[in-house]
Scaffold this motif. Sequence first.
Motif, PDB file in Angstrom:
ATOM      1  N   GLU A  81       0.842  -1.191   0.000  1.00 38.62           N
ATOM      2  CA  GLU A  81       0.000   0.000   0.000  1.00 38.62           C
ATOM      3  C   GLU A  81       0.877   1.240   0.000  1.00 38.62           C
ATOM      4  N   ASN A  82       0.535   2.198  -0.880  1.00 41.34           N
ATOM      5  CA  ASN A  82       1.238   3.486  -0.951  1.00 41.34           C
ATOM      6  C   ASN A  82       2.743   3.335  -1.110  1.00 41.34           C
ATOM      7  N   GLY A  83       3.148   2.381  -1.960  1.00 39.33           N
ATOM      8  CA  GLY A  83       4.568   2.228  -2.263  1.00 39.33           C
ATOM      9  C   GLY A  83       5.389   1.539  -1.204  1.00 39.33           C
ATOM     10  N   ALA A  84       4.759   0.910  -0.231  1.00 42.25           N
ATOM     11  CA  ALA A  84       5.492   0.229   0.830  1.00 42.25           C
ATOM     12  C   ALA A  84       4.904  -1.148   1.074  1.00 42.25           C
ATOM     13  N   LEU A  85       5.725  -2.028   1.612  1.00 44.20           N
ATOM     14  CA  LEU A  85       5.278  -3.367   1.986  1.00 44.20           C
ATOM     15  C   LEU A  85       4.797  -3.352   3.430  1.00 44.20           C
ATOM     16  N   SER A  86       3.778  -4.151   3.711  1.00 43.63           N
ATOM     17  CA  SER A  86       3.338  -4.332   5.091  1.00 43.63           C
ATOM     18  C   SER A  86       3.410  -5.817   5.419  1.00 43.63           C
ATOM     19  N   LEU A  87       4.026  -6.132   6.532  1.00 49.61           N
ATOM     20  CA  LEU A  87       4.162  -7.512   6.984  1.00 49.61           C
ATOM     21  C   LEU A  87       3.359  -7.684   8.265  1.00 49.61           C
ATOM     22  N   ALA A  88       2.253  -8.410   8.183  1.00 42.17           N
ATOM     23  CA  ALA A  88       1.439  -8.705   9.357  1.00 42.17           C
ATOM     24  C   ALA A  88       1.951 -10.001   9.978  1.00 42.17           C
ATOM     25  N   VAL A  89       2.225  -9.959  11.280  1.00 40.68           N
ATOM     26  CA  VAL A  89       2.784 -11.116  11.994  1.00 40.68           C
ATOM     27  C   VAL A  89       1.896 -11.454  13.186  1.00 40.68           C
ATOM     28  N   ALA A  90       1.649 -12.740  13.358  1.00 41.11           N
ATOM     29  CA  ALA A  90       0.930 -13.225  14.549  1.00 41.11           C
ATOM     30  C   ALA A  90       1.630 -14.493  15.027  1.00 41.11           C
ATOM     31  N   VAL A  91       2.091 -14.490  16.283  1.00 39.18           N
ATOM     32  CA  VAL A  91       2.768 -15.657  16.844  1.00 39.18           C
ATOM     33  C   VAL A  91       2.123 -16.011  18.181  1.00 39.18           C
ATOM     34  N   THR A  92       2.136 -17.293  18.496  1.00 40.69           N
ATOM     35  CA  THR A  92       1.626 -17.768  19.780  1.00 40.69           C
ATOM     36  C   THR A  92       2.781 -18.399  20.551  1.00 40.69           C
ATOM     37  N   PRO A  93       3.361 -17.686  21.534  1.00 40.15           N
ATOM     38  CA  PRO A  93       4.493 -18.245  22.295  1.00 40.15           C
ATOM     39  C   PRO A  93       4.085 -19.471  23.102  1.00 40.15           C
ATOM     40  N   LYS A  94       4.985 -20.425  23.184  1.00 43.33           N
ATOM     41  CA  LYS A  94       4.728 -21.591  24.026  1.00 43.33           C
ATOM     42  C   LYS A  94       4.724 -21.195  25.494  1.00 43.33           C
ATOM     43  N   GLU A  95       5.556 -20.186  25.809  1.00 43.43           N
ATOM     44  CA  GLU A  95       5.553 -19.619  27.160  1.00 43.43           C
ATOM     45  C   GLU A  95       5.975 -18.155  27.069  1.00 43.43           C
ATOM     46  N   LEU A  96       5.401 -17.333  27.929  1.00 38.04           N
ATOM     47  CA  LEU A  96       5.700 -15.904  27.928  1.00 38.04           C
ATOM     48  C   LEU A  96       5.773 -15.440  29.373  1.00 38.04           C
ATOM     49  N   SER A  97       6.942 -14.928  29.746  1.00 38.54           N
ATOM     50  CA  SER A  97       7.142 -14.473  31.129  1.00 38.54           C
ATOM     51  C   SER A  97       6.448 -13.143  31.357  1.00 38.54           C
ATOM     52  N   ALA A  98       6.150 -12.882  32.610  1.00 39.06           N
ATOM     53  CA  ALA A  98       5.534 -11.600  32.963  1.00 39.06           C
ATOM     54  C   ALA A  98       6.491 -10.466  32.626  1.00 39.06           C
ATOM     55  N   GLY A  99       5.991  -9.466  31.921  1.00 38.64           N
ATOM     56  CA  GLY A  99       6.812  -8.318  31.546  1.00 38.64           C
ATOM     57  C   GLY A  99       7.649  -8.535  30.304  1.00 38.64           C
ATOM     58  N   GLU A 100       7.581  -9.724  29.720  1.00 43.61           N
ATOM     59  CA  GLU A 100       8.371  -9.997  28.511  1.00 43.61           C
ATOM     60  C   GLU A 100       7.742  -9.267  27.319  1.00 43.61           C
ATOM     61  N   THR A 101       8.572  -8.555  26.559  1.00 45.49           N
ATOM     62  CA  THR A 101       8.095  -7.797  25.402  1.00 45.49           C
ATOM     63  C   THR A 101       8.507  -8.509  24.120  1.00 45.49           C
ATOM     64  N   ALA A 102       7.801  -8.162  23.024  1.00 39.49           N
ATOM     65  CA  ALA A 102       8.070  -8.832  21.748  1.00 39.49           C
ATOM     66  C   ALA A 102       8.127  -7.821  20.619  1.00 39.49           C
ATOM     67  N   GLN A 103       8.939  -8.121  19.623  1.00 42.25           N
ATOM     68  CA  GLN A 103       8.996  -7.295  18.426  1.00 42.25           C
ATOM     69  C   GLN A 103       9.420  -8.148  17.237  1.00 42.25           C
ATOM     70  N   VAL A 104       9.085  -7.679  16.037  1.00 39.77           N
ATOM     71  CA  VAL A 104       9.540  -8.305  14.802  1.00 39.77           C
ATOM     72  C   VAL A 104      10.480  -7.325  14.125  1.00 39.77           C
ATOM     73  N   ALA A 105      11.565  -7.832  13.542  1.00 39.47           N
ATOM     74  CA  ALA A 105      12.580  -6.976  12.937  1.00 39.47           C
ATOM     75  C   ALA A 105      13.096  -7.581  11.646  1.00 39.47           C
ATOM     76  N   LEU A 106      13.635  -6.711  10.785  1.00 41.35           N
ATOM     77  CA  LEU A 106      14.309  -7.127   9.561  1.00 41.35           C
ATOM     78  C   LEU A 106      15.780  -6.752   9.656  1.00 41.35           C
ATOM     79  N   SER A 107      16.589  -7.310   8.765  1.00 46.90           N
ATOM     80  CA  SER A 107      18.025  -7.037   8.783  1.00 46.90           C
ATOM     81  C   SER A 107      18.336  -5.574   8.502  1.00 46.90           C
ATOM     82  N   THR A 108      17.391  -4.841   7.922  1.00 45.83           N
ATOM     83  CA  THR A 108      17.568  -3.419   7.629  1.00 45.83           C
ATOM     84  C   THR A 108      17.443  -2.555   8.873  1.00 45.83           C
ATOM     85  N   GLY A 109      17.002  -3.143   9.985  1.00 44.61           N
ATOM     86  CA  GLY A 109      16.800  -2.385  11.207  1.00 44.61           C
ATOM     87  C   GLY A 109      15.369  -1.939  11.395  1.00 44.61           C
TER      88      GLY A 109
END
Length: 293
Positions: A81-109
């Motif tokens: 859309e509008n000359g850019a790619l959008s990557l929608a991500v959905a993951v279900t962790p097997k376990e997630l600690s309290a206060g644990e944060t998550a992000q998705v990243a590419l090699s470009t930063g």
Amino acid sequence: MDKKMKHILSAVVAVAVAGGLFWQNTALQDKVDQLSQQVSSLSTQLVDARYELSNQVESLRRDMEAENSLFSAVETELGYENGALSLAVAVTPKELSAGETAQVALSTGETAVLTGDGTGRLTGVLTCSLRASLEPVVSLTAGAVTRREVLPTLWTDDLLSLEGLCDWVGSDQTYAHVLSLTLQTPERGALQAERVAVEVRSAVLDAADPGSLLDTVAAVRQDDGSWQADLSQYLVKEGEYDYTFWVTAVTSDGLTLASDQPAAGCQQDGDGWGSASSGSFALTVRFEEEQGG
């Protein structure tokens, strides 16, 4: 024993020997054929066994990857859309600690935060620059400890491409001089052509260049949505020539697409005999790295 009888006996012996050799050769040939069939059968069984073993190894590899994965489920989807790619991500962790944060990243930063949706899943959308492929990495961080997993590579060629079909029309000559082009968006595609052109190249290939570029002829959009390029200045003439025709397109948001092989061709020898070719082709985005940018 007279000579006549000796000749008869010799003939009988010769016939008997020949018959014996014939049946012996026939028996040997039968054995050779049987051995050949056995070898062929063993070869087929070996191929089947290798195929089955390969499937088992691949299945074991997938099972091990699933066992070692941080997630019980992973979903990714590309959009444009509008000359850019959008990557929608959905993951279900097997376990997630309290206060644990998550992000998705590419090699470009380029990064995007993943947040809980109330069902145990972490979701987010990363908007990024155009490229041929994406290798997303999801990170789960708690304090100084970070767990990472590389998700499967996603390719953008289906999303950022056009399918084409061309044919020669509009001439009473041995072959036509107007190239008609029909462009379609693939099922998952998101692009529409705003401008279309045909590159005229010499078919004599150079080791460093896929045919010398002679000219670029703009195609005109027709009422039915197709495009036509008038190439008569190259084809309606005497003499010898051999051309290939490549297609380029520009979208409304400025993306440039090009065919990676000739969409059509036309040749004529010195005696005026000629032939033409046309058919299907694909247009894909010319990324900056592919253009040396």
